[in-house]
Every structure is written in structure tokens, then in C-alpha cells.
Design an enzyme around this catalytic site. Structure first.
Site, PDB file in Angstrom:
ATOM      1  CG  ASP A 114      21.490  -1.898   7.341  1.00 51.07           C
ATOM      2  OD1 ASP A 114      20.837  -0.974   6.522  1.00 51.07           O
ATOM      3  OD2 ASP A 114      22.008  -2.953   6.826  1.00 51.07           O
ATOM      4  CG  ASP A 144      19.336  -1.073   1.819  1.00 55.09           C
ATOM      5  OD1 ASP A 144      19.444  -2.193   2.028  1.00 55.09           O
ATOM      6  OD2 ASP A 144      19.418  -0.278   2.630  1.00 55.09           O
ATOM      7  NE  ARG A 183       5.236   3.261   0.262  1.00 48.72           N
ATOM      8  CZ  ARG A 183       4.247   2.893  -0.869  1.00 48.72           C
ATOM      9  NH1 ARG A 183       3.788   1.655  -0.428  1.00 48.72           N
ATOM     10  NH2 ARG A 183       4.014   3.797  -1.807  1.00 48.72           N
ATOM     11  CD  GLU A 188      -5.933   9.219   4.116  1.00 52.96           C
ATOM     12  OE1 GLU A 188      -4.800   8.608   4.718  1.00 52.96           O
ATOM     13  OE2 GLU A 188      -6.483   9.812   4.946  1.00 52.96           O
ATOM     14  CG  HIS A 191      13.399   5.798   1.629  1.00 50.96           C
ATOM     15  ND1 HIS A 191      13.706   6.949   0.694  1.00 50.96           N
ATOM     16  CD2 HIS A 191      11.959   5.795   1.955  1.00 50.96           C
ATOM     17  CE1 HIS A 191      12.607   7.712   0.575  1.00 50.96           C
ATOM     18  NE2 HIS A 191      11.830   7.113   1.293  1.00 50.96           N
ATOM     19  CB  THR A 192      17.443   1.030   5.453  1.00 53.46           C
ATOM     20  OG1 THR A 192      18.250   0.034   5.353  1.00 53.46           O
ATOM     21  CG2 THR A 192      16.436   1.030   6.648  1.00 53.46           C
ATOM     22  CG  HIS A 247       2.198   6.581   2.710  1.00 62.91           C
ATOM     23  ND1 HIS A 247       1.930   6.496   1.341  1.00 62.91           N
ATOM     24  CD2 HIS A 247       3.542   6.699   2.867  1.00 62.91           C
ATOM     25  CE1 HIS A 247       2.853   6.391   0.678  1.00 62.91           C
ATOM     26  NE2 HIS A 247       3.963   6.742   1.410  1.00 62.91           N
ATOM     27  CG  ASP A 248      -2.734   7.229   9.479  1.00 57.39           C
ATOM     28  OD1 ASP A 248      -3.680   7.730   8.942  1.00 57.39           O
ATOM     29  OD2 ASP A 248      -2.571   7.147  10.894  1.00 57.39           O
ATOM     30  CG  ASP A 267      -6.559  10.608  10.786  1.00 55.65           C
ATOM     31  OD1 ASP A 267      -5.858   9.911  10.122  1.00 55.65           O
ATOM     32  OD2 ASP A 267      -7.524  11.334  10.536  1.00 55.65           O
ATOM     33  CG  ASN A 297      -1.651   5.742   0.106  1.00 53.41           C
ATOM     34  OD1 ASN A 297      -0.237   5.985   0.348  1.00 53.41           O
ATOM     35  ND2 ASN A 297      -2.501   6.484   0.867  1.00 53.41           N
TER      36      ASN A 297
END
Length: 318
Positions: free
Chosen positions: A250, A243, A61, A87, A190-191, A65-66, A73, A93
């Protein structure tokens, strides 16, 4: 409307400048200058994961987000200083964690190859290693990113929101040179991990003028979410796993989309166009197809870079 157009144009120009630098990345960038770098980072990530199973999701994540702000960077790693709020302290964040893993990896790399490997590259390696450790695919990370010198919390509004619809998602990804196929594949991240209630409250309370709960959610699943996140719940840490197999990389996520059992509006949005819907079905039926697409899209996303230096400390500019 004029301001939004100006922002969009500015984002477009910025992303184009990132993309023009991606050609400078190469698979053998550290072949002579620091050949051990990937094994050093992998060991640090592996050791951290053995102590905390949430580390892989956190690092994946963090990398995403970077890359979505100023390119990959390492700007998300910078700490706020003086009057500048960085940030990592922006609203989307504040729940990021495991920065210590990247800092530990940087120290280990610096001990062997001082001043050579960027924090941005270390984060890209760590994200790949996190996926591999979780049972996901591996890929050859393009190398040679530079670290950025600018990090502003105000720019984190550019991150795609869990509440985005498909049009908003498409715009966000296309501004970064990423396709709808990349969107569906990268959403598979998102798993892994955990979500706080704030990211999906919109689906289970006061959804719209006619429904309290998003009707695309399976009723029993919606009820379980409401029990975890009642409307008056102010607990910072309340939430649930992304999940049931939240530490395994998976294709369960895609199966859950089809069952109405994913957390975010942006997840369900993948069923709202024929192209994205067909990809959801494809990845739900084939873990191999998902893994292949995810690796390809990660290479593409992580090749966006706009940095200027190799930081000595990931937390501060030189």
C-alpha cells in the site's frame, strides 16, 4: 578522487551497454516457446507465500539487488564457487533469502520448457507476482533476458545504501538510466518487509556532532527504535518491519515519510528536493497514483539486462 571517477565512468559505460540490450525484450518472447511460464512461476510464488509471508518482500528485494549490479541478469542467484565470492555473499546481500523459491520455479519451468526461460526472467516474474500477491499492481513484464556468467561480492558496493542522501541516490539511479521519479516510486517497495538494526543505526545513535538521534525522526518513533536496537545490541536478527502493514503493498510508506516515521536516511532524503517531495505527497494521498508509477518504473528498471546465456541451474553457470 581519480579512482572514484574511474569507477563512475566504468559504471556509466556498463549501464549504457545494459540499456542497449533492453530493446531486445518483448512481451510475447515466450508466446510460442513456453506459453505457460508465467502461470507456472506464479503458482510457485503463491504456494511459497502461503507458507511464509516474508517471501514477497524477499523476492522483490532480490530482483532490485540483481538489477542494480550488472543489470537484471540473475547474477545475484549464483552461488560462490572456488575462489570467487558471489554477489549473494556480499555484505548488502547476506540478509537476502527465499532463493529456494526461484530454484523451485526454475525446476518447474524446466520440466515443461527445458533450456528456454532464463533465471533472470523467472526472478522478474516472481517479483511482479510478489507485488500482486501483496495487494499491489500488476504489469506486463518484458521478457527475453539472458543470465549472466559473472557474479562478484565486491561489486555489491554499487548498491544504493540506506544511509544515502538525495545526491547519492540520484547518482546511483541515473547511472542505471532511472529518473528521480523512478527513485521515489521504486522506494515505495519499502512498504514490504523487515529491516535489521544495522540499516538504520546511524539515525538513532551518534547521528552527528550535535544530535545523538536524527532530528527528522518523530521522537516517540526514535525512542521505540532505540529500545529495539540499543547501541550494544549485537543480535543478528534484531530489527523491525518497514511499516505497520509490512505484508501489504500500500502507500503507507509515503505517509510515514511525512510523519518522520520511516527507517532509512534514504527514505527521509526524498523530502529534500522539491520534485521528490511533491511526489511523496502525491503518492501519500493516492495509492492508485503510487501503484501506476511503481509498475511503470519496475518495467523500466527490469529492462536493464546484460546476460549471455540461459542457465540450466540458477545457482551455477552452464
Amino acid at each position: 578522487m581519480g579512482l572514484m571517477l574511474q569507477v563512475a565512468l566504468l559504471c556509466s559505460l556498463t549501464i549504457l551497454s545494459f540499456s542497449s540490450l533492453s530493446s531486445s525484450l518483448s512481451s510475447n518472447y515466450y508466446h510460442k516457446s513456453c506459453p505457460q511460464v508465467e502461470s507456472i512461476v506464479a503458482k510457485v510464488v503463491r504456494d511459497a507465500t502461503s507458507r511464509d509471508k516474508t517471501v514477497p518482500a524477499a523476492l522483490l528485494r532480490m530482483h532490485f539487488h540483481d538489477c542494480f549490479i550488472r543489470g537484471c541478469d540473475g547474477s545475484v542467484l549464483l552461488e560462490s564457487r572456488g575462489g570467487n565470492k558471489a554477489e549473494r555473499d556480499g555484505p548488502p546481500n547476506v540478509s537476502l533469502h527465499a532463493f529456494y523459491v526461484i530454484e523451485s520455479a526454475k525446476k518447474a519451468v524446466e520440466a515443461v520448457c527445458p533450456g528456454i526461460v532464463s533465471c533472470a526472467d523467472i526472478l522478474a516474474f516472481a517479483a511482479r507476482d510478489s507485488v500482486v500477491l501483496s495487494g499491489g499492481p500488476t504489469w506486463d513484464v518484458p521478457k527475453g533476458r539472458k543470465d549472466g556468467r559473472t557474479s562478484k561480492a565486491s561489486e555489491t558496493t554499487q548498491l544504493p545504501s540506506p544511509a544515502f542522501n538525495i545526491s547519492q541516490l540520484e547518482k546511483s539511479f541515473s547511472l542505471r538510466g532511472l529518473s528521480m521519479e523512478d527513485l521515489v516510486a521504486l522506494s515505495g517497495g519499502h512498504t514490504l518487509g523487515f529491516s535489521h538494526c544495522s540499516s538504520f543505526q546511524n539515525r538513532i545513535h551518534n547521528f552527528n556532532s550535535t544530535h545523538d538521534v536524527d532530528p527528522t525522526l518523530r521522537p516517540a518513533f526514535a525512542a521505540s527504535l532505540k529500545s529495539i536496537c540499543p547501541i550494544k545490541n549485537k543480535a543478528k536478527n534484531a530489527g523491525t518491519t518497514m511499516d505497520p502493514s509490512s505484508t501489504t503493498f500500500d502507500n503507507t510508506y509515503y505517509k510515514l515519510i511525512l510523519e518522520g516515521q520511516t527507517l532509512f536516511s534514504s527514505d527521509q532524503a526524498l523530502l529534500t528536493t522539491p520534485n521528490t517531495k511533491s511526489l511523496v505527497y502525491k503518492f501519500a494521498s493516492s495509492k492508485k497514483a503510487f501503484h501506476t508509477a511503481f509498475a511503470e518504473s519496475m518495467i523500466k528498471m527490469s529492462s536493464i539486462n546484460g546476460g549471455q546465456e540461459v542457465r540450466k541451474d540458477c545457482r551455477f553457470v552452464n
